[in-house]
Design a protein around this motif. Structure first.
Motif, PDB file in Angstrom:
ATOM      1  N   MET A   1      12.281  41.013 -26.861  1.00  0.00           N
ATOM      2  CA  MET A   1      12.674  40.135 -26.177  1.00  0.00           C
ATOM      3  C   MET A   1      12.084  39.951 -24.801  1.00  0.00           C
ATOM      4  O   MET A   1      11.460  38.890 -24.267  1.00  0.00           O
ATOM      5  N   LEU A   2      11.580  41.317 -24.180  1.00  0.00           N
ATOM      6  CA  LEU A   2      10.868  41.133 -22.972  1.00  0.00           C
ATOM      7  C   LEU A   2       9.517  40.344 -23.439  1.00  0.00           C
ATOM      8  O   LEU A   2       8.608  39.760 -22.341  1.00  0.00           O
ATOM      9  N   ALA A   3       8.884  40.641 -24.379  1.00  0.00           N
ATOM     10  CA  ALA A   3       7.492  40.064 -24.828  1.00  0.00           C
ATOM     11  C   ALA A   3       7.455  38.512 -24.640  1.00  0.00           C
ATOM     12  O   ALA A   3       6.658  37.848 -24.698  1.00  0.00           O
ATOM     13  N   THR A   4       8.667  37.905 -24.616  1.00  0.00           N
ATOM     14  CA  THR A   4       8.882  36.231 -24.708  1.00  0.00           C
ATOM     15  C   THR A   4       8.896  35.999 -23.393  1.00  0.00           C
ATOM     16  O   THR A   4       9.108  34.826 -23.127  1.00  0.00           O
ATOM     17  N   LYS A   5       9.227  36.875 -22.369  1.00  0.00           N
ATOM     18  CA  LYS A   5       9.430  36.263 -21.155  1.00  0.00           C
ATOM     19  C   LYS A   5       8.280  36.267 -20.035  1.00  0.00           C
ATOM     20  O   LYS A   5       7.101  36.923 -20.243  1.00  0.00           O
ATOM     21  N   GLY A   6       8.230  35.727 -19.026  1.00  0.00           N
ATOM     22  CA  GLY A   6       7.286  35.322 -18.141  1.00  0.00           C
ATOM     23  C   GLY A   6       7.067  36.592 -17.291  1.00  0.00           C
ATOM     24  O   GLY A   6       7.971  37.522 -16.964  1.00  0.00           O
ATOM     25  N   ALA A   7       6.060  36.514 -16.784  1.00  0.00           N
ATOM     26  CA  ALA A   7       5.838  37.810 -15.353  1.00  0.00           C
ATOM     27  C   ALA A   7       6.878  37.811 -14.421  1.00  0.00           C
ATOM     28  O   ALA A   7       7.184  38.916 -13.905  1.00  0.00           O
ATOM     29  N   ASP A   8       7.583  36.651 -14.202  1.00  0.00           N
ATOM     30  CA  ASP A   8       8.482  36.638 -13.039  1.00  0.00           C
ATOM     31  C   ASP A   8       9.821  36.857 -13.489  1.00  0.00           C
ATOM     32  O   ASP A   8      11.104  36.604 -12.741  1.00  0.00           O
ATOM     33  N   TRP A   9      10.130  36.911 -14.882  1.00  0.00           N
ATOM     34  CA  TRP A   9      11.615  36.856 -15.358  1.00  0.00           C
ATOM     35  C   TRP A   9      12.230  38.347 -14.656  1.00  0.00           C
ATOM     36  O   TRP A   9      11.712  39.576 -14.732  1.00  0.00           O
ATOM     37  N   LYS A  10      13.400  38.195 -14.439  1.00  0.00           N
ATOM     38  CA  LYS A  10      14.190  39.385 -14.086  1.00  0.00           C
ATOM     39  C   LYS A  10      15.630  39.394 -15.086  1.00  0.00           C
ATOM     40  O   LYS A  10      16.145  38.226 -15.237  1.00  0.00           O
ATOM     41  N   PRO A  11      16.211  40.661 -15.269  1.00  0.00           N
ATOM     42  CA  PRO A  11      17.503  40.467 -15.740  1.00  0.00           C
ATOM     43  C   PRO A  11      18.640  39.958 -14.838  1.00  0.00           C
ATOM     44  O   PRO A  11      18.230  39.868 -13.729  1.00  0.00           O
ATOM     45  N   ALA A  12      19.730  39.799 -15.430  1.00  0.00           N
ATOM     46  CA  ALA A  12      20.634  39.269 -14.719  1.00  0.00           C
ATOM     47  C   ALA A  12      21.198  40.253 -13.830  1.00  0.00           C
ATOM     48  O   ALA A  12      21.208  41.415 -13.775  1.00  0.00           O
ATOM     49  N   GLU A  13      22.079  39.926 -12.721  1.00  0.00           N
ATOM     50  CA  GLU A  13      22.809  40.827 -11.721  1.00  0.00           C
ATOM     51  C   GLU A  13      21.676  41.824 -10.784  1.00  0.00           C
ATOM     52  O   GLU A  13      21.921  42.831 -10.750  1.00  0.00           O
ATOM     53  N   ASP A  14      20.651  41.237 -10.644  1.00  0.00           N
ATOM     54  CA  ASP A  14      19.857  41.832  -9.757  1.00  0.00           C
ATOM     55  C   ASP A  14      19.236  43.266 -10.025  1.00  0.00           C
ATOM     56  O   ASP A  14      18.748  43.707  -9.509  1.00  0.00           O
ATOM     57  N   GLU A  15      19.047  43.418 -11.418  1.00  0.00           N
ATOM     58  CA  GLU A  15      18.757  44.604 -12.318  1.00  0.00           C
ATOM     59  C   GLU A  15      17.319  44.469 -12.707  1.00  0.00           C
ATOM     60  O   GLU A  15      17.021  43.185 -13.007  1.00  0.00           O
ATOM     61  N   GLU A  16      16.482  45.208 -12.558  1.00  0.00           N
ATOM     62  CA  GLU A  16      15.030  45.257 -13.271  1.00  0.00           C
ATOM     63  C   GLU A  16      15.021  45.475 -14.481  1.00  0.00           C
ATOM     64  O   GLU A  16      15.857  46.259 -15.148  1.00  0.00           O
TER      65      GLU A  16
END
Length: 220
Positions: A190-205
């Motif tokens: 899943m992370l491999a599909t995200k851009g460099a600025d993507w962050k999980p919900a609820e302010d977690e990394e």
């Protein structure tokens, strides 16, 4: 891309955290945690104990045996402890607390020290909460993780988390299971599909996605 470093002495250099796209660890830590309750039954601090992998330990210890006696005494290890804690300040000491699903501020660590025994290097310190929280009024969640997953934290099998002090009798400690291999691989994909600025919900990394949560929940 944000770079974070677990800093040792200049002779050791910087173990800099990799880019999020890599998403695999290079340093391994076996940990134990302690949840500290005050006399009023509030959670006031987290005790931290990290045992480093042999590869990191040998690098970190290089040149620290100043008297050449083959023993690393507290005075010889104190600069390493100070440097590590100074560098970890900007990264919340890899200790993340949520209460009622809201991030909680923490203070400056106390009772810090490092020992080398049985060919293992261990760092210990206590992280106070900026404001103690009442577990009877909301769920307490502790996660220990490197936001960029360069360092992998795993709880020891025996007594991974302890309770210190006056935990209310209506409350219970729960150490949730480690994410399985299939879950981790799914997360990496899943992370491999995200851009460099993507962050999980609820302010977690994204390092939090690999963490093993510890909770305190109380019955009404």
């Amino acid at each position: 891309m944000r770079a974070a470093c677990l800093k040792a002495l200049p002779a050791v250099g910087l173990l800099c955290l990799a880019a999020p796209a890599q998403a695999h660890p290079h340093v391994w830590i076996q940990m134990q945690s302690g949840l500290v309750f005050n006399d009023q039954g509030l959670i006031s601090a987290v005790n931290v104990s990290w045992t480093f992998d042999d590869g990191y330990a040998q690098m970190a210890l290089d040149g620290l045996d100043k008297n050449g006696d083959g023993v690393y005494d507290p005075a010889e290890l104190e600069p390493l402890t100070r440097e590590n804690l100074d560098s970890l300040k900007d990264y919340n000491y890899f200790t993340y607390v949520r209460y009622n699903n809201k991030p909680q501020a923490i203070g400056t660590p106390v009772d810090a020290g490092q020992i080398y025994s049985g060919n293992k290097l261990r760092l210990q310190f206590r992280v106070p909460l900026a404001a103690p929280v009442d577990p009877a009024r909301g769920e307490f969640v502790l996660k220990t993780y490197d936001p960029e997953f360069f360092i992998a934290f795993d709880y020891v099998k025996d007594e991974p988390v302890s309770v210190i002090g006056n935990m209310p009798k209506t409350c219970a400690l729960n150490v949730k299971p480690v994410p399985g291999d299939a879950e981790i691989e799914q997360t990496r994909a899943m992370l491999a599909t995200k851009g460099a600025d993507w962050k999980p919900a609820e302010d977690e990394e994204f390092g939090s996605l690999f963490a093993q949560p510890v909770t305190i929940q109380c019955k009404a």
